[in-house]
Design an enzyme around this catalytic site. Sequence first.
Site, PDB file in Angstrom:
ATOM      1  N   LYS A 239      26.299 -11.872  31.040  1.00 32.61           N
ATOM      2  CA  LYS A 239      26.927 -12.435  29.841  1.00 32.61           C
ATOM      3  C   LYS A 239      28.437 -12.310  30.043  1.00 32.61           C
ATOM      4  O   LYS A 239      29.074 -11.372  29.581  1.00 32.61           O
ATOM      5  CB  LYS A 239      26.426 -11.706  28.588  1.00 32.61           C
ATOM      6  CG  LYS A 239      26.629 -12.529  27.336  1.00 32.61           C
ATOM      7  CD  LYS A 239      25.782 -12.022  26.200  1.00 32.61           C
ATOM      8  CE  LYS A 239      26.189 -12.614  24.880  1.00 32.61           C
ATOM      9  NZ  LYS A 239      26.102 -14.065  24.776  1.00 32.61           N
TER      10      LYS A 239
ATOM     11  N   GLU B 280      17.902 -22.948  29.498  1.00 37.33           N
ATOM     12  CA  GLU B 280      18.135 -22.443  28.142  1.00 37.33           C
ATOM     13  C   GLU B 280      19.023 -23.437  27.413  1.00 37.33           C
ATOM     14  O   GLU B 280      19.398 -24.464  27.974  1.00 37.33           O
ATOM     15  CB  GLU B 280      18.778 -21.049  28.188  1.00 37.33           C
ATOM     16  CG  GLU B 280      20.118 -21.008  28.908  1.00 37.33           C
ATOM     17  CD  GLU B 280      20.746 -19.619  28.948  1.00 37.33           C
ATOM     18  OE1 GLU B 280      20.317 -18.730  28.186  1.00 37.33           O
ATOM     19  OE2 GLU B 280      21.687 -19.436  29.731  1.00 37.33           O
TER      20      GLU B 280
HETATM   21  N1  PMP Z   1      21.702 -17.769  26.137  1.00 36.86           N
HETATM   22  C1  PMP Z   1      23.037 -17.830  26.068  1.00 36.86           C
HETATM   23  C2  PMP Z   1      23.786 -18.676  27.045  1.00 36.86           C
HETATM   24  C3  PMP Z   1      23.722 -17.105  25.081  1.00 36.86           C
HETATM   25  O1  PMP Z   1      25.053 -17.153  25.006  1.00 36.86           O
HETATM   26  C4  PMP Z   1      22.969 -16.320  24.166  1.00 36.86           C
HETATM   27  C5  PMP Z   1      23.670 -15.502  23.113  1.00 36.86           C
HETATM   28  N2  PMP Z   1      24.388 -16.286  22.193  1.00 36.86           N
HETATM   29  C6  PMP Z   1      21.574 -16.325  24.252  1.00 36.86           C
HETATM   30  C7  PMP Z   1      20.981 -17.045  25.269  1.00 36.86           C
HETATM   31  C8  PMP Z   1      20.736 -15.518  23.308  1.00 36.86           C
HETATM   32  O2  PMP Z   1      20.820 -14.153  23.621  1.00 36.86           O
HETATM   33  P1  PMP Z   1      20.673 -13.006  22.524  1.00 36.86           P
HETATM   34  O3  PMP Z   1      19.372 -13.213  21.852  1.00 36.86           O
HETATM   35  O4  PMP Z   1      20.744 -11.741  23.284  1.00 36.86           O
HETATM   36  O5  PMP Z   1      21.815 -13.191  21.577  1.00 36.86           O
END
Ligand code: PMP
Length: 289
Positions: free
Chosen positions: A149, A182
């Site tokens: 991230k 995603e």
């Molecule tokens: N994919 C991406 C690219 C993201 O930035 C995020 C978070 N906003 C998610 C998936 C979801 O992750 P999480 O449930 O940990 O927020």
Amino acid sequence: MKIFLQDKLVEKKDAVLSVFDHGLLYGDGVFEGIRAYNGRVFLLDEHIDRLFDSAQAIHLKPPMSKARLTKAVLDTCRANRVKDGYIRLILTRGIGSLGLNPYTCKKPCVIIIAASIQLYPQALYKSGMAIVTAGTVRNHAEAVNPRIKSLNYLNNVLAKIEAIHAGVMECILLNPQGFVAEASGDNIFIVKKNALWTPPTWCGALGGITRNTVLKLARDLGLEAGEGVLTRYDLYTADEVFLTGTAAEIIGVSKVDGRTIGKGPPGPVTRDLAARFTALARSTGTPIA
Ligand code: PMP
């Protein structure tokens, strides 16, 4: 508003960074988006762990321990009287020279913002959201691994630009092999014959914390739920499609590339999981007070 910067809380107007911070110059850093519900920070340990894993992957040593960072998140919530909110936790590489060598940066910078977020209009949670496939392909795992991230979100921003110009708020990215990865800022799930599938992280998905929670909630309900390699065909022909994320929570998808999913509005599995997710989020977490 008070911001945690480096090692203390400062006023928002004093929360400023050097133009030589490599977080700005190169997107060199990592971050987390975290939610607080009902005076508790939801899944805080999971977010701190993922932040440290992202930092490890980019060879960045966090300037404080997990315990100290956890305390800093809670202190920042308290200082801003946040009970229900959104917390942005950022580690930048820090101040260095203009070259991209990260080792010229002496100390990573810690930033914590405790505020609020509304990603999508409330009405879309009832009606479902239309999405399209972006032409922008998700980063190759051996270029910038989507499991990190990182502050380098241009891949996602380029896809989001396509979505907005197509008249929708979110899009799907495929990986370089053409498999579903995603959404630009959320994970994706399909429901088919009462089983749930989400792309494996090796297909280019972040190991989403909401995604993990949904997998667990679904299994607790006795549903089959796991990782599955998906193509757009699987999205088009699914009974239900929904997106998950800390900011988005769980939002049903009504259309993918013009194909209506199921009957359009979020289906029964999406609605049930969303209700269970809300109940869990509002009743668990690390107390702020
Ligand atoms: N994919 C991406 C690219 C993201 O930035 C995020 C978070 N906003 C998610 C998936 C979801 O992750 P999480 O449930 O940990 O927020």
